[in-house]
Design a protein around this motif. Structure first.
Motif, PDB file in Angstrom:
ATOM      1  N   ILE A  19       0.823  -1.212   0.000  1.00 45.33           N
ATOM      2  CA  ILE A  19       0.000   0.000   0.000  1.00 45.33           C
ATOM      3  C   ILE A  19       0.854   1.259   0.000  1.00 45.33           C
ATOM      4  CG2 ILE A  19      -1.639   1.329   1.410  1.00 45.33           C
ATOM      5  CD1 ILE A  19      -2.951  -1.287   2.189  1.00 45.33           C
ATOM      6  N   VAL A  20       2.039   1.194   0.609  1.00 47.68           N
ATOM      7  CA  VAL A  20       2.887   2.390   0.735  1.00 47.68           C
ATOM      8  C   VAL A  20       3.154   3.065  -0.609  1.00 47.68           C
ATOM      9  CG1 VAL A  20       5.212   3.183   1.342  1.00 47.68           C
ATOM     10  CG2 VAL A  20       3.936   1.737   2.919  1.00 47.68           C
ATOM     11  N   PRO A  21       3.569   2.331  -1.674  1.00 51.79           N
ATOM     12  CA  PRO A  21       3.793   3.011  -2.969  1.00 51.79           C
ATOM     13  C   PRO A  21       2.522   3.638  -3.540  1.00 51.79           C
ATOM     14  CG  PRO A  21       4.799   0.827  -2.957  1.00 51.79           C
ATOM     15  CD  PRO A  21       3.930   0.901  -1.753  1.00 51.79           C
ATOM     16  N   VAL A  22       1.359   3.072  -3.216  1.00 48.86           N
ATOM     17  CA  VAL A  22       0.107   3.653  -3.698  1.00 48.86           C
ATOM     18  C   VAL A  22      -0.135   5.001  -3.031  1.00 48.86           C
ATOM     19  CG1 VAL A  22      -2.396   3.316  -3.826  1.00 48.86           C
ATOM     20  CG2 VAL A  22      -0.867   1.379  -4.154  1.00 48.86           C
ATOM     21  N   LEU A  30       6.872  -1.512 -13.547  1.00 50.96           N
ATOM     22  CA  LEU A  30       6.289  -2.763 -14.047  1.00 50.96           C
ATOM     23  C   LEU A  30       4.812  -2.854 -13.668  1.00 50.96           C
ATOM     24  CD1 LEU A  30       6.746  -5.491 -15.444  1.00 50.96           C
ATOM     25  CD2 LEU A  30       7.364  -6.442 -13.214  1.00 50.96           C
ATOM     26  N   PHE A  31       4.475  -2.463 -12.437  1.00 49.17           N
ATOM     27  CA  PHE A  31       3.085  -2.507 -11.993  1.00 49.17           C
ATOM     28  C   PHE A  31       2.243  -1.487 -12.752  1.00 49.17           C
ATOM     29  CE2 PHE A  31       4.271  -4.214  -7.489  1.00 49.17           C
ATOM     30  CZ  PHE A  31       4.748  -5.359  -8.087  1.00 49.17           C
ATOM     31  N   GLU A  32       2.840  -0.322 -13.052  1.00 54.46           N
ATOM     32  CA  GLU A  32       2.126   0.691 -13.814  1.00 54.46           C
ATOM     33  C   GLU A  32       1.806   0.176 -15.217  1.00 54.46           C
ATOM     34  OE1 GLU A  32       1.293   4.454 -13.057  1.00 54.46           O
ATOM     35  OE2 GLU A  32       0.844   2.920 -11.575  1.00 54.46           O
ATOM     36  N   ARG A  33       2.755  -0.525 -15.824  1.00 58.03           N
ATOM     37  CA  ARG A  33       2.516  -1.094 -17.153  1.00 58.03           C
ATOM     38  C   ARG A  33       1.360  -2.098 -17.103  1.00 58.03           C
ATOM     39  NH1 ARG A  33       6.798  -0.692 -20.895  1.00 58.03           N
ATOM     40  NH2 ARG A  33       7.726   1.377 -20.601  1.00 58.03           N
ATOM     41  N   PHE A  34       1.333  -2.890 -16.045  1.00 59.53           N
ATOM     42  CA  PHE A  34       0.250  -3.862 -15.897  1.00 59.53           C
ATOM     43  C   PHE A  34      -1.095  -3.153 -15.759  1.00 59.53           C
ATOM     44  CE2 PHE A  34      -2.179  -6.829 -13.008  1.00 59.53           C
ATOM     45  CZ  PHE A  34      -2.465  -7.757 -13.998  1.00 59.53           C
ATOM     46  N   PRO A 413      -8.619   1.745 -10.328  1.00 60.16           N
ATOM     47  CA  PRO A 413      -7.422   0.924 -10.581  1.00 60.16           C
ATOM     48  C   PRO A 413      -7.635  -0.519 -10.143  1.00 60.16           C
ATOM     49  CG  PRO A 413      -6.801   3.041  -9.643  1.00 60.16           C
ATOM     50  CD  PRO A 413      -8.299   2.961  -9.575  1.00 60.16           C
ATOM     51  N   LEU A 414      -7.204  -1.420 -10.973  1.00 61.33           N
ATOM     52  CA  LEU A 414      -7.435  -2.845 -10.731  1.00 61.33           C
ATOM     53  C   LEU A 414      -6.134  -3.635 -10.638  1.00 61.33           C
ATOM     54  CD1 LEU A 414      -9.495  -5.201 -10.565  1.00 61.33           C
ATOM     55  CD2 LEU A 414      -9.466  -5.279 -13.066  1.00 61.33           C
ATOM     56  N   GLY A 415      -5.125  -3.196 -11.384  1.00 66.60           N
ATOM     57  CA  GLY A 415      -3.902  -3.988 -11.493  1.00 66.60           C
ATOM     58  C   GLY A 415      -3.199  -4.207 -10.179  1.00 66.60           C
ATOM     59  N   TYR A 416      -3.048  -3.149  -9.378  1.00 63.83           N
ATOM     60  CA  TYR A 416      -2.303  -3.263  -8.128  1.00 63.83           C
ATOM     61  C   TYR A 416      -3.004  -4.218  -7.172  1.00 63.83           C
ATOM     62  CZ  TYR A 416       1.667  -1.311  -5.600  1.00 63.83           C
ATOM     63  OH  TYR A 416       2.880  -1.143  -4.987  1.00 63.83           O
ATOM     64  N   THR A 417      -4.359  -4.171  -7.160  1.00 62.98           N
ATOM     65  CA  THR A 417      -5.113  -5.068  -6.286  1.00 62.98           C
ATOM     66  C   THR A 417      -4.942  -6.522  -6.721  1.00 62.98           C
ATOM     67  OG1 THR A 417      -6.743  -3.329  -5.886  1.00 62.98           O
ATOM     68  CG2 THR A 417      -7.394  -5.584  -5.366  1.00 62.98           C
ATOM     69  N   LEU A 418      -4.995  -6.776  -8.029  1.00 59.78           N
ATOM     70  CA  LEU A 418      -4.808  -8.147  -8.515  1.00 59.78           C
ATOM     71  C   LEU A 418      -3.395  -8.637  -8.228  1.00 59.78           C
ATOM     72  CD1 LEU A 418      -6.701  -8.119 -11.938  1.00 59.78           C
ATOM     73  CD2 LEU A 418      -7.504  -8.882  -9.698  1.00 59.78           C
TER      74      LEU A 418
END
Length: 731
Positions: A19-22, A30-34, A413-418
């Motif tokens: 959660i900290v980076p969010v 890489l997560f942003e690309r996802f 946003p969905l990627g970070y949760t998945l």
């Protein structure tokens, strides 16, 4: 239990770290690309895929370049195209996705020919140049018509200033000045000669291209010299409705310390934007979602008027050589002019996917909920169930996300949760496997020699750790002993004796393990085992009795093996009792053993010893018989064993009632009647019954014992409270 708490705490810690980076806005690339890929996937999945005939793109395409010559064209040619659009086709408005920042020095050959054909006098150069000035011609054509010219802002340190951006749609605003709206240092606009009161301007550059180079967001406002200027699409919308200003919608949080731009209102239309004044491009579909008309066909007047009448026209290019192809979620070669067309279409329809200003809070709540739920649930479930639960949680998150996308036009946003769900699942399964492997190793080390592997596996999966410090528990205990072992050992060599015991104990132990028993110890030829620990077993008495009967059934087979190896056959005596026992690690600081102790254990040992007296290989207590009523028993005696004041029933198991013959059942009933007569001092009746029983079972030891007791007690004076209890004075 402790391990599950550790896994839960580690899962919560991992959730916090995710959660900290969010919160800080510093997400890994890489997560942003996802996240971008998931956005593109949803966008393509829910495209309208319907052509919008309200907006027509006049395309300077390959066909036009071949017919009219290379770009840039003489502006008189563009003037003729504008005349055609308004005069012959009756369009509503024209916007140019291009900038005319340099003077046109070329001469249009068509106009030159007309000039000479229309002049009968001398042709001086000054008159010729003035007449053929294409910039002036173009300026006259667009001056009194709804035309929007494109330009671009410069963000370099050079502070370029070519022309001016036209009228601002928002003046200086202290509230907007604090917001991260893109700010330009310079401007490259059309020539001042082309500007007039009727001509509007809109920028077409995009300073907010995503990190992967894809056009997903486009600002509709940019700040320049303290004022705010519209994008090409917004300028065309305002020109269409003859509006000059827009109203920013700014909201503050509960503390009124944080403000955010959430929308821009213009021409009666609310356009949701983010804090950078950007909209998510509402792509209708792949390139070609709007009618395309070749510019050369417009110039030559060969287009069907129905295609253009009353439409909004955007002039742009799809020709690869003119470098206006963009990377979008739809295609890697998407005409830039159609990006503006999509935005303008979205404005007209009020159809914009957007991220509310509380999107960050929604995502954080989403992450916390998923993180806590998975951290608590997965350590407490099997791999199969935890997989199902994880997939279900992921499915619910996706379903709610798609509902918000479709029904509310929210982009959550969905990627970070998945990613969090996947990472937590893999982490929990990995740590679970680590702990389980360690548990199995520890349990195998503690119990592997005593209990079967499948019980060790169950122990590793139970909710609570194994209690080794000691506890009271209802269990069943088993003792067995080889009859005449001392004389056997004297007849055999050490090697033969070892071989005999290995064969015998291996067979007995295998049966104990098959019935989920725990081998307590081997004492020479004796075996001690118990049921109900370390894993609780509600059927401990049944399993103990079944094990004993299976051992007796196996003994002839073992004796045959012994005889084949030249070893003597063995006979055994077994005793089983059920009751409350103390179980746990007991011993000294030098040596510990997981064992059972207590009065119920001692009674089990006494029963094994009494098999010699009663002439039967197996004795069980009345307590065990009550717990396994489906077996048929012959009550042999009620005795008081040494070291115990309370009398106990001693029984011989015959077999399962449903498998016993009627003859066996009748024999048991007859013997029971004999004991009843014996207990009530009806000596003659008891004697007759036991003699009748001996006629059926001539070798029965117990019937002879009762006949011997009757002969002794007939003439003896017994206590008034005598009820048939026999006291054993030896073990």
């Amino acid at each position: 239990m402790r391990q599950r708490k550790i896994r839960t705490l580690l899962g919560i810690l991992l959730t916090v770290l995710m959660i900290v980076p969010v919160v800080t806005g510093d997400r890994p690339e890489l997560f942003e690309r996802f996240e971008h890929d998931l956005y593109d996937l949803r966008l393509r999945q829910f495209l309208s895929k319907e052509e919008d005939p309200r907006i027509v793109i006049v395309d300077i395409d390959e066909k036009s370049l071949a017919a009219e010559g290379r770009w840039p064209w003489n502006r008189s040619k563009l003037a003729r195209m504008v005349d055609q659009l308004f005069d012959n086709y009756g369009v509503a408005i024209v916007g140019f996705d291009m900038v005319f920042s340099e003077a046109d020095q070329s001469i249009d050959l068509v106009e030159l020919k007309q000039f000479f054909e229309n002049k009968s006098t001398d042709h001086d150069v000054t008159t010729l140049l003035k007449t053929l000035n294409s910039d002036a011609h173009f300026a006259r054509v667009i001056a009194d018509r709804p035309v929007v010219l494109g330009y671009l802002f410069d963000r370099s340190t050079k502070q370029l200033q070519v022309g001016h951006p036209g009228k601002a749609v928002i003046g200086e605003d202290p509230a907007l000045a604090e917001l991260p709206i893109p700010e330009a240092n310079g401007v490259i606009s059309s020539l001042n000669a082309l500007q007039s009161k009727g001509v509007r301007n809109g920028f077409f550059d995009n300073p907010m291209v995503d990190s992967d180079g894809v056009y997903r967001r486009v600002p509709i406002l940019q700040r320049f010299e303290g004022q705010y200027y519209p994008s090409l699409a917004l300028a065309m919308l305002l020109a269409l409705f003859e509006e000059d200003q827009v109203l920013p919608v700014i909201e503050t949080d509960a503390t009124e310390e944080r403000s955010a731009l959430v929308a821009v209102e213009g021409a009666g239309i609310r356009i949701p934007v983010d804090q950078h004044s950007a909209v998510l491009v509402p792509y209708r579909g792949p390139q070609g979602s709007f009618p395309y008309v070749s510019a050369t066909d417009i110039i030559n007047g060969v287009v069907d008027p129905e295609v253009l009448e009353g439409t909004i026209v955007l002039v742009g290019t799809s020709a690869a050589g003119l470098l206006d192809l963009r990377v979008t979620p739809m295609s890697n070669r998407y005409a830039g002019v159609e990006v503006h067309a999509n935005i303008l279409s979205g404005m007209l329809d009020g159809r914009f996917q957007h991220q509310p200003d509380y999107t960050l809070g929604v995502e954080i709540v989403q992450l916390i909920f998923c993180g806590l739920l998975l951290s608590i649930v997965i350590p407490r479930l099997s791999v199969f169930l935890s997989t199902i639960i994880t997939l279900a949680i992921g499915g619910v998150v996706i379903a709610l996300n798609l509902y918000a996308w479709q029904q509310l036009l929210w982009v959550i946003p969905l990627g970070y949760t998945l990613i969090l769900i996947s990472v937590l699942y893999l982490f929990q399964q990995t740590t679970g496997y680590f702990f389980e492997t360690r548990n199995i190793a520890q349990l195998a080390n503690q119990f592997g020699q005593y209990i079967p592997p499948e019980v060790v596996e169950e122990l590793s999966q139970q909710d609570q750790s194994v209690q080794l410090s000691g506890e009271s528990r209802e269990m069943s205990v088993f003792f067995s002993d080889v009859r005449g072992f001392t004389s056997l050992s004297e007849q055999l060599t050490p090697q033969q004796l070892t071989r005999l015991m290995n064969i015998y104990l291996t067979g007995m132990t295998k049966v104990i393990h098959e019935q989920r028993g725990t081998v307590d110890k081997y004492i020479g030829d004796a075996v001690m085992a118990f049921w109900g620990a370390p894993l609780k077993d509600e059927d401990h008495a049944r399993h103990a009795l079944q094990a004993a009967l299976e051992m007796l059934a196996l003994l002839p087979e073992l004796n045959q093996q012994l005889e084949r190896e030249g070893l003597p056959a063995v006979r055994v005596g077994m005793g089983i009792n059920s009751g409350i026992m103390n179980v746990g690690n007991m011993g000294s600081s030098f040596r510990m053993a997981y064992t059972v102790m207590g009065d119920a254990v001692n009674l089990g040992a006494r029963l094994e010893g009494l098999t010699k007296y009663y002439g039967t290989p197996l004795l069980v207590s009345g307590e065990l018989a009550q717990k396994v009523p489906e077996y048929l028993y012959r009550k042999l005696d009620r005795v008081q064993v040494k070291g115990r004041n309370e009398a106990v029933d001693v029984l011989e198991p015959i077999g399962l009632r449903e498998q016993c013959t009627q003859h066996e059942k009748n024999a048991v009933d007859l013997f029971q009647k004999g004991i009843q007569a014996y207990s009530t001092k009806q000596w003659d009746e008891a004697q007759d019954i036991f003699e009748a029983y001996l006629c059926q079972a001539t070798e029965d030891t117990m019937a002879r014992i009762y006949l011997h007791r009757i002969a002794e007690y007939k003439d003896a004076t017994l206590p008034a409270d005598w009820c048939g209890v026999f006291s054993h004075t030896s073990k």
